[in-house]
Design a protein around this motif. Structure first.
Motif, PDB file in Angstrom:
ATOM      1  N   GLY A  69      -7.665   8.346  -9.939  1.00 54.25           N
ATOM      2  CA  GLY A  69      -6.619   9.303  -9.599  1.00 54.25           C
ATOM      3  C   GLY A  69      -5.412   8.567  -9.039  1.00 54.25           C
ATOM      4  N   HIS A  70      -4.897   9.080  -7.889  1.00 55.57           N
ATOM      5  CA  HIS A  70      -3.688   8.520  -7.277  1.00 55.57           C
ATOM      6  C   HIS A  70      -3.971   7.189  -6.563  1.00 55.57           C
ATOM      7  CE1 HIS A  70       0.385   8.804  -5.807  1.00 55.57           C
ATOM      8  NE2 HIS A  70       0.021   8.881  -4.543  1.00 55.57           N
ATOM      9  N   MET A  71      -5.224   6.888  -6.353  1.00 60.56           N
ATOM     10  CA  MET A  71      -5.617   5.674  -5.625  1.00 60.56           C
ATOM     11  C   MET A  71      -6.276   4.675  -6.560  1.00 60.56           C
ATOM     12  SD  MET A  71      -4.900   5.959  -2.338  1.00 60.56           S
ATOM     13  CE  MET A  71      -3.314   6.592  -2.860  1.00 60.56           C
ATOM     14  N   ALA A  78      11.447   8.414   6.181  1.00 60.19           N
ATOM     15  CA  ALA A  78      11.937   7.319   5.315  1.00 60.19           C
ATOM     16  C   ALA A  78      11.811   7.707   3.843  1.00 60.19           C
ATOM     17  CB  ALA A  78      11.155   6.043   5.607  1.00 60.19           C
ATOM     18  N   MET A  79      10.699   8.333   3.480  1.00 62.18           N
ATOM     19  CA  MET A  79      10.517   8.730   2.064  1.00 62.18           C
ATOM     20  C   MET A  79      11.475   9.871   1.711  1.00 62.18           C
ATOM     21  SD  MET A  79       6.465   8.319   1.187  1.00 62.18           S
ATOM     22  CE  MET A  79       5.751   9.283   2.517  1.00 62.18           C
ATOM     23  N   ARG A  80      11.675  10.782   2.657  1.00 62.19           N
ATOM     24  CA  ARG A  80      12.621  11.890   2.436  1.00 62.19           C
ATOM     25  C   ARG A  80      14.007  11.358   2.092  1.00 62.19           C
ATOM     26  NH1 ARG A  80      14.635  14.629   7.805  1.00 62.19           N
ATOM     27  NH2 ARG A  80      15.843  12.700   7.717  1.00 62.19           N
ATOM     28  N   ALA A 103      -3.121  13.233  -9.637  1.00 63.73           N
ATOM     29  CA  ALA A 103      -2.596  14.596  -9.507  1.00 63.73           C
ATOM     30  C   ALA A 103      -1.230  14.597  -8.807  1.00 63.73           C
ATOM     31  CB  ALA A 103      -3.591  15.450  -8.712  1.00 63.73           C
ATOM     32  N   ILE A 104      -0.828  13.470  -8.226  1.00 63.42           N
ATOM     33  CA  ILE A 104       0.440  13.417  -7.479  1.00 63.42           C
ATOM     34  C   ILE A 104       1.545  12.825  -8.359  1.00 63.42           C
ATOM     35  CG2 ILE A 104       1.589  12.422  -5.453  1.00 63.42           C
ATOM     36  CD1 ILE A 104      -1.073  12.643  -3.964  1.00 63.42           C
ATOM     37  N   THR A 105       1.256  11.717  -9.020  1.00 61.25           N
ATOM     38  CA  THR A 105       2.196  11.138  -9.997  1.00 61.25           C
ATOM     39  C   THR A 105       1.415  10.956 -11.311  1.00 61.25           C
ATOM     40  OG1 THR A 105       1.701   8.981  -8.965  1.00 61.25           O
ATOM     41  CG2 THR A 105       3.792   9.995  -8.410  1.00 61.25           C
ATOM     42  N   GLY A 108       3.618  -2.213  -5.924  1.00 57.79           N
ATOM     43  CA  GLY A 108       3.467  -1.205  -4.887  1.00 57.79           C
ATOM     44  C   GLY A 108       2.748   0.020  -5.397  1.00 57.79           C
ATOM     45  N   LEU A 109       1.840   0.503  -4.561  1.00 55.47           N
ATOM     46  CA  LEU A 109       1.114   1.749  -4.834  1.00 55.47           C
ATOM     47  C   LEU A 109       1.876   2.898  -4.181  1.00 55.47           C
ATOM     48  CD1 LEU A 109      -1.463   3.471  -5.522  1.00 55.47           C
ATOM     49  CD2 LEU A 109      -2.421   2.652  -3.356  1.00 55.47           C
ATOM     50  N   SER A 110       2.298   3.859  -4.957  1.00 54.75           N
ATOM     51  CA  SER A 110       2.946   5.090  -4.466  1.00 54.75           C
ATOM     52  C   SER A 110       4.084   4.789  -3.488  1.00 54.75           C
ATOM     53  CB  SER A 110       1.895   6.022  -3.881  1.00 54.75           C
ATOM     54  OG  SER A 110       2.414   7.318  -3.869  1.00 54.75           O
ATOM     55  N   MET A 111       3.938   5.047  -2.172  1.00 58.46           N
ATOM     56  CA  MET A 111       5.028   4.714  -1.245  1.00 58.46           C
ATOM     57  C   MET A 111       5.345   3.219  -1.302  1.00 58.46           C
ATOM     58  SD  MET A 111       5.149   4.936   2.913  1.00 58.46           S
ATOM     59  CE  MET A 111       4.145   3.459   3.048  1.00 58.46           C
ATOM     60  N   GLY A 112       4.316   2.393  -1.539  1.00 58.91           N
ATOM     61  CA  GLY A 112       4.549   0.951  -1.712  1.00 58.91           C
ATOM     62  C   GLY A 112       5.420   0.688  -2.933  1.00 58.91           C
ATOM     63  N   GLY A 113       5.336   1.588  -3.924  1.00 56.66           N
ATOM     64  CA  GLY A 113       6.216   1.502  -5.089  1.00 56.66           C
ATOM     65  C   GLY A 113       7.664   1.771  -4.689  1.00 56.66           C
ATOM     66  N   TYR A 114       7.862   2.745  -3.776  1.00 50.08           N
ATOM     67  CA  TYR A 114       9.243   3.010  -3.315  1.00 50.08           C
ATOM     68  C   TYR A 114       9.795   1.774  -2.588  1.00 50.08           C
ATOM     69  CZ  TYR A 114       7.379   7.870  -3.517  1.00 50.08           C
ATOM     70  OH  TYR A 114       6.750   9.033  -3.869  1.00 50.08           O
ATOM     71  N   VAL A 115       8.924   1.136  -1.764  1.00 48.89           N
ATOM     72  CA  VAL A 115       9.373  -0.069  -1.053  1.00 48.89           C
ATOM     73  C   VAL A 115       9.671  -1.184  -2.061  1.00 48.89           C
ATOM     74  CG1 VAL A 115       8.748  -1.838   0.647  1.00 48.89           C
ATOM     75  CG2 VAL A 115       8.085   0.539   1.050  1.00 48.89           C
ATOM     76  N   HIS A 137       0.816  -1.221   0.000  1.00 48.20           N
ATOM     77  CA  HIS A 137       0.000   0.000   0.000  1.00 48.20           C
ATOM     78  C   HIS A 137       0.852   1.274   0.000  1.00 48.20           C
ATOM     79  CE1 HIS A 137       1.048   0.710   4.205  1.00 48.20           C
ATOM     80  NE2 HIS A 137       0.888  -0.595   4.400  1.00 48.20           N
ATOM     81  N   GLY A 138       0.164   2.400  -0.175  1.00 47.04           N
ATOM     82  CA  GLY A 138       0.827   3.702  -0.143  1.00 47.04           C
ATOM     83  C   GLY A 138       0.725   4.350   1.235  1.00 47.04           C
ATOM     84  N   PHE A 139       0.910   5.656   1.238  1.00 44.49           N
ATOM     85  CA  PHE A 139       1.000   6.472   2.455  1.00 44.49           C
ATOM     86  C   PHE A 139      -0.157   7.456   2.498  1.00 44.49           C
ATOM     87  CE2 PHE A 139       2.233  10.769   3.833  1.00 44.49           C
ATOM     88  CZ  PHE A 139       2.666  10.546   5.118  1.00 44.49           C
ATOM     89  N   PRO A 140      -0.780   7.664   3.607  1.00 43.55           N
ATOM     90  CA  PRO A 140      -0.721   7.004   4.914  1.00 43.55           C
ATOM     91  C   PRO A 140      -1.870   5.992   4.984  1.00 43.55           C
ATOM     92  CG  PRO A 140      -1.839   9.146   5.108  1.00 43.55           C
ATOM     93  CD  PRO A 140      -1.710   8.840   3.637  1.00 43.55           C
TER      94      PRO A 140
HETATM   95  C1  MLT Z   1       1.611   7.877  -1.371  1.00 44.08           C
HETATM   96  O1  MLT Z   1       0.468   7.887  -1.845  1.00 44.08           O
HETATM   97  O2  MLT Z   1       2.100   6.838  -0.904  1.00 44.08           O
HETATM   98  C2  MLT Z   1       2.379   9.177  -1.313  1.00 44.08           C
HETATM   99  O3  MLT Z   1       1.836  10.072  -2.228  1.00 44.08           O
HETATM  100  C3  MLT Z   1       3.845   8.969  -1.571  1.00 44.08           C
HETATM  101  C4  MLT Z   1       4.618  10.237  -1.377  1.00 44.08           C
HETATM  102  O4  MLT Z   1       4.211  11.074  -0.559  1.00 44.08           O
HETATM  103  O5  MLT Z   1       5.663  10.400  -2.025  1.00 44.08           O
END
Ligand code: MLT
Length: 253
Positions: A230-232, A178-180, A205-207, A84-91, A20-23
């Motif tokens: 959208g982002h979700m 952690a994301m920073r 609108a975020i990515t 991964g969705l958003s932050m889950g993508g970073y993980v 999942h993403g954040f938060p």
């Molecule tokens: C998310 O949906 O996980 C966040 O938008 C990720 C972020 O803040 O970079």
């Protein structure tokens, strides 16, 4: 050990693990995983400190990736698609850097590979402070306007709000840090041998789609745009997202 749901048949089809993403929490993937579970095994995971998984004072995206690997090992899965969705993508990108040998495929949903800019890092620090001072409800209110397509029904809006409100404030603050501190994962994508697929909501609108297309191009991977999302995207159009994931995973079976 992280909390997770394990859906679908334990057949020879390539399993999928979804982050999942954040938060948020694994609840954001529930409908998409149920739909995907008609075709293949689908695990949804609560990352450290989110949903029903216990928190820690501090963690990095690499710590999250290592904890996800423990879930895979516990489930007896050694080769899978990680999505991964958003932050889950970073993980997922952190996992790909640490354990590429586990991955049949990498699925990036409404996310990006670049690191935060200096301005972005300052924003993370401010958001961590707000979370510590005012709690998750303030963060949820701040984030909500950018999360969904303009056409998102009230039911989806309410679902998202309740998931965000439930996210513990210390987890929100730790996630910001952690994301920073995450690296630029773009060079990994350019060099990867793991098949990549990118999914982006048309109204993210975020990515936005432009970023999703760049990701797919960098990884020489596939790209699916989800209308009316959208982002979700997994929460907004679960069946469409599940179909895109299943089409990707089917090529890897
Ligand atoms: C998310 O949906 O996980 C966040 O938008 C990720 C972020 O803040 O970079």
């Amino acid at each position: 050990m992280l909390s997770f749901d394990d859906l679908g048949p334990k057949s020879s089809a390539t399993p999928v693990i979804l982050l999942h993403g954040f938060p948020l929490s694994r609840a954001v993937w529930a409908d998409a995983a149920a739909s995907l579970g008609k075709h293949r095994r689908a695990l949804t995971v609560d990352l450290i400190g989110f949903g029903q998984s216990a928190g820690r004072d501090a963690w990095t995206l690499d710590d999250q990736a290592r904890a996800v690997r423990e879930v895979a090992l516990q489930a007896g899965i050694t080769r899978f698609v990680l999505g991964g969705l958003s932050m889950g993508g970073y993980v997922s990108l952190a996992y790909h850097r640490l354990f590429p040998q586990d991955l049949a495929g990498l699925l990036l949903v409404d996310t990006k590979s670049v690191a935060d800019t200096e301005e972005g890092k300052e924003g993370r620090n401010r958001m961590a402070d707000v979370a510590r001072r005012e709690g998750s409800a303030t963060i949820a209110k701040l984030m909500f306007p950018k999360m969904l397509a303009p056409t998102a029904p009230q039911r989806v809006q309410d679902q998202l709000m309740s998931i965000m409100n439930a996210c513990p404030a210390p987890t929100v603050a730790t996630a910001c840090i952690a994301m920073r501190d995450r690296p630029d994962f773009t060079p990994d994508l350019a060099a990867t041998k793991v098949p990549v697929h990118v999914v982006t909501g048309r109204h993210d609108a975020i990515t936005p789609p432009e970023i999703g297309k760049q990701l797919a191009q960098a990884a020489k991977g596939g790209y699916t745009e989800i209308a009316d999302a959208g982002h979700m995207a997994p929460l907004e159009r679960p069946d469409a997202v599940a179909a895109a994931i299943n089409a990707f995973a089917s090529k890897l079976d």
